[in-house]
Design a protein around this motif. Structure first.
Motif, short mmCIF file in Angstrom:
data_model
loop_
_atom_site.label_atom_id
_atom_site.label_comp_id
_atom_site.label_asym_id
_atom_site.label_seq_id
_atom_site.Cartn_x
_atom_site.Cartn_y
_atom_site.Cartn_z
N ILE A 205 60.88 47.37 77.83
CA ILE A 205 61.33 46.67 79.26
C ILE A 205 60.88 45.23 79.51
CG2 ILE A 205 62.46 47.00 81.23
CD1 ILE A 205 62.11 49.98 81.32
N GLU A 206 59.68 45.52 79.81
CA GLU A 206 58.79 44.05 79.56
C GLU A 206 58.92 43.18 79.21
OE1 GLU A 206 54.85 41.40 81.66
OE2 GLU A 206 54.82 43.89 81.40
N GLN A 207 58.70 43.62 77.25
CA GLN A 207 59.23 42.68 76.26
C GLN A 207 60.42 42.18 76.58
OE1 GLN A 207 58.12 45.44 72.84
NE2 GLN A 207 55.94 45.18 73.67
N SER A 208 61.18 42.70 76.65
CA SER A 208 63.22 42.56 77.19
C SER A 208 62.99 41.32 77.98
CB SER A 208 63.84 43.42 77.21
OG SER A 208 65.23 43.02 77.25
N GLY A 209 62.37 41.45 78.24
CA GLY A 209 62.36 40.76 79.79
C GLY A 209 62.10 39.19 79.49
N ILE A 210 61.14 39.37 78.58
CA ILE A 210 60.33 38.12 77.93
C ILE A 210 60.73 37.28 77.24
CG2 ILE A 210 58.15 37.35 76.61
CD1 ILE A 210 56.15 38.84 77.80
N GLU A 211 61.48 38.20 76.26
CA GLU A 211 62.21 37.59 75.18
C GLU A 211 63.64 36.74 76.42
OE1 GLU A 211 62.88 36.78 72.16
OE2 GLU A 211 60.21 37.86 72.29
N ARG A 212 64.10 37.42 77.93
CA ARG A 212 65.05 36.56 78.34
C ARG A 212 64.29 35.18 78.99
NH1 ARG A 212 69.24 41.35 80.92
NH2 ARG A 212 69.18 42.26 79.09
N ALA A 213 63.85 35.72 78.55
CA ALA A 213 62.56 33.95 79.62
C ALA A 213 62.60 33.22 78.16
CB ALA A 213 61.34 34.48 79.65
N LYS A 214 62.12 33.24 76.85
CA LYS A 214 61.96 32.33 76.70
C LYS A 214 63.93 31.71 75.81
CE LYS A 214 58.41 34.51 73.54
NZ LYS A 214 57.96 34.94 72.18
#
Length: 456
Positions: free
Chosen positions: A299-308
């Motif tokens: 879930i956090e990885q998905s959030g980081i991708e959204r940050a990018k």
């Protein structure tokens, strides 16, 4: 509002579609619902629905009258309604206009509109009232576009710009260049019509100089489009950085309220948090992003991708670090199209990192310096938004097209190639006419007025 002189501009003098139209001119659910009717049957339709101690007529034009609204069966829709009749051509649309001011709420307005349509009055399309105002010479195209800009304005500066344009400032400037080029074109064409005559022609050097002056003025005006688009559309600012550097705290500080959850637990923000604020007259869409780090949680990885993704799409990226950490995560060189500003938070307890702006989201220290840097990144300079004219991207494209057409005309004039010189000048005139509407295609009008809401 004064009529625009359609006899000198080539505007269409009257609507080809003479249908009478109606629409709700206010948002649903407000205290008052205003229904606008425009066209040759507006007065007849208004009197069919509205009933007072006197009928709507030219005798009481532009006076608010109290009565009630009933449908064709005599059923009362609103027992206390104000009505006003505004005869054309001195109305918003240039046609006969009736406005009914009912009590707010969706039902009364809906029933009143249905009653009008039962009389054969057509529902208005998006922007059709303003489109008729343009076609009937009540305003030029720049003023019509300003109506939409006023509705969409989110800052005082954007509203001020739209009001100047509605008052005719931009249209007046464009028409001045249009008229100048038209005069110079007639001067050039006279050489073609009377080649053997000894007329009192302007010196070629003067004609060239005046064309060059218009060329420079158009380029200068086109350069204002960046500020115009910023004021009209705003910019997106993405706040990015490692976990716990204070991104959410800074977001809350800029907004002046608690919008994002602040926690000492790393990875609290897992999705983007978005909000709007105004930076010195500039509308800003803020995006707070998930902390950048190597994460095992999907879930956090998905959030980081959204940050990018947010960083890649932003007009400005603010990379925030923690001044109290010597091992702070440096800017990871994520793909981005916007300007990059780097800042160190928590400078109330530690010195900022080299090359960054020091601030404290908790105390407010350094916030003004940060705002200075963000303003410069957005505008490309310091000093704030100018108070002059600022054209839209549509206007800028046409201005640059006109300026490009005039490039090289001076050489043609020097060679007395009058016929060849006339061609690009006509092209420039057409481009300028497309800005004010003096020469514009129906497709362009459709594109402009479809941006409007129904009822405007």
């Amino acid at each position: 509002m004064q009529d625009y002189d359609t006899t000198k501009t080539g505007y269409i003098l009257s609507m080809t579609n003479q249908e009478t139209i109606c629409a709700l001119a206010t948002a649903v659910g407000g205290a008052v619902s205003i229904i606008r009717i425009s066209g040759e049957k507006a007065l007849e339709a208004g009197n069919s629905l509205w009933h007072g101690s006197k009928t709507l007529s030219s005798k009481d034009a532009r006076r608010m009258l109290l009565g009630e609204v009933r449908d064709a069966f005599g059923t009362t829709i609103d027992a206390s309604c104000l009505a006003v009749y505004m005869p054309g051509p001195h109305s918003y649309t240039g046609e006969d206009v009736v406005e009914l001011q009912l009590h707010g709420g969706p039902i009364a307005a809906k029933l009143a509109l249905e009653a009008l349509m039962a009389l054969g009055i057509r529902g208005a399309e998006a922007g059709e009232f303003t489109r008729r105002a343009f076609l009937n010479g009540r305003m030029d195209l720049t003023q019509a576009e300003a109506v939409c800009d006023i509705v969409a304005a989110e800052t005082q500066q954007a509203l001020s710009l739209a009001n100047r344009q509605l008052a005719g400032a931009l249209g007046t400037e464009i028409r001045r260049h249009y008229d100048e080029l038209s005069f110079l074109l007639s001067e050039i064409e006279s050489h073609l019509d009377f080649p053997e005559e000894e007329l009192d022609w302007l010196p070629t050097e003067e004609v060239s100089g005046r064309i060059n002056a218009v060329h420079e003025a158009m380029l200068s005006l086109a350069e204002t489009s960046r500020e115009g688009e910023i004021l009209r559309n705003g910019v997106t600012l993405a706040i990015a950085g490692a976990p716990n550097v204070g991104k959410s705290s800074l977001l809350n500080r800029l907004l002046g309220r608690d919008r994002a959850i602040v926690s000492p637990i790393p990875g609290t923000t897992r999705d983007t948090v978005e909000a709007d604020f105004v930076l010195r007259g500039i509308p800003i869409h803020l995006v707070d992003t998930a902390g950048a780090r190597d994460a095992s949680d999907t879930i956090e990885q998905s959030g980081i991708e959204r940050a990018k993704s947010a960083v890649a799409d932003a007009d400005v990226v603010l990379w925030l670090t923690d001044a109290s950490r010597k091992d702070a995560l440096k800017w990871p060189e994520w793909p981005h199209r916007g300007a990059l500003v780097q800042a160190s938070n928590k400078c109330d307890i530690a010195a900022p990192h080299d090359g960054t702006i020091g601030l404290s989201a908790v105390t407010g220290e350094g916030i003004e310096c940060l705002l200075d840097a963000l303003e410069a990144a957005i505008l490309g300079r310091s000093g704030g938004i100018t108070q002059g004219l600022a054209v839209s991207s549509r206007h800028a494209t046409l201005l640059r097209s006109a300026a490009k057409a005039l490039t090289g005309v001076e050489v043609l004039l020097t060679e007395s190639a009058w016929e060849l010189a006339a061609i690009p000048i006509r092209q420039a005139i057409t481009a300028l006419g497309s800005i004010t509407g003096q020469s514009v295609s129906p497709d362009v009008l459709d594109s402009i007025f479809h941006r409007f809401c129904i009822g405007k």
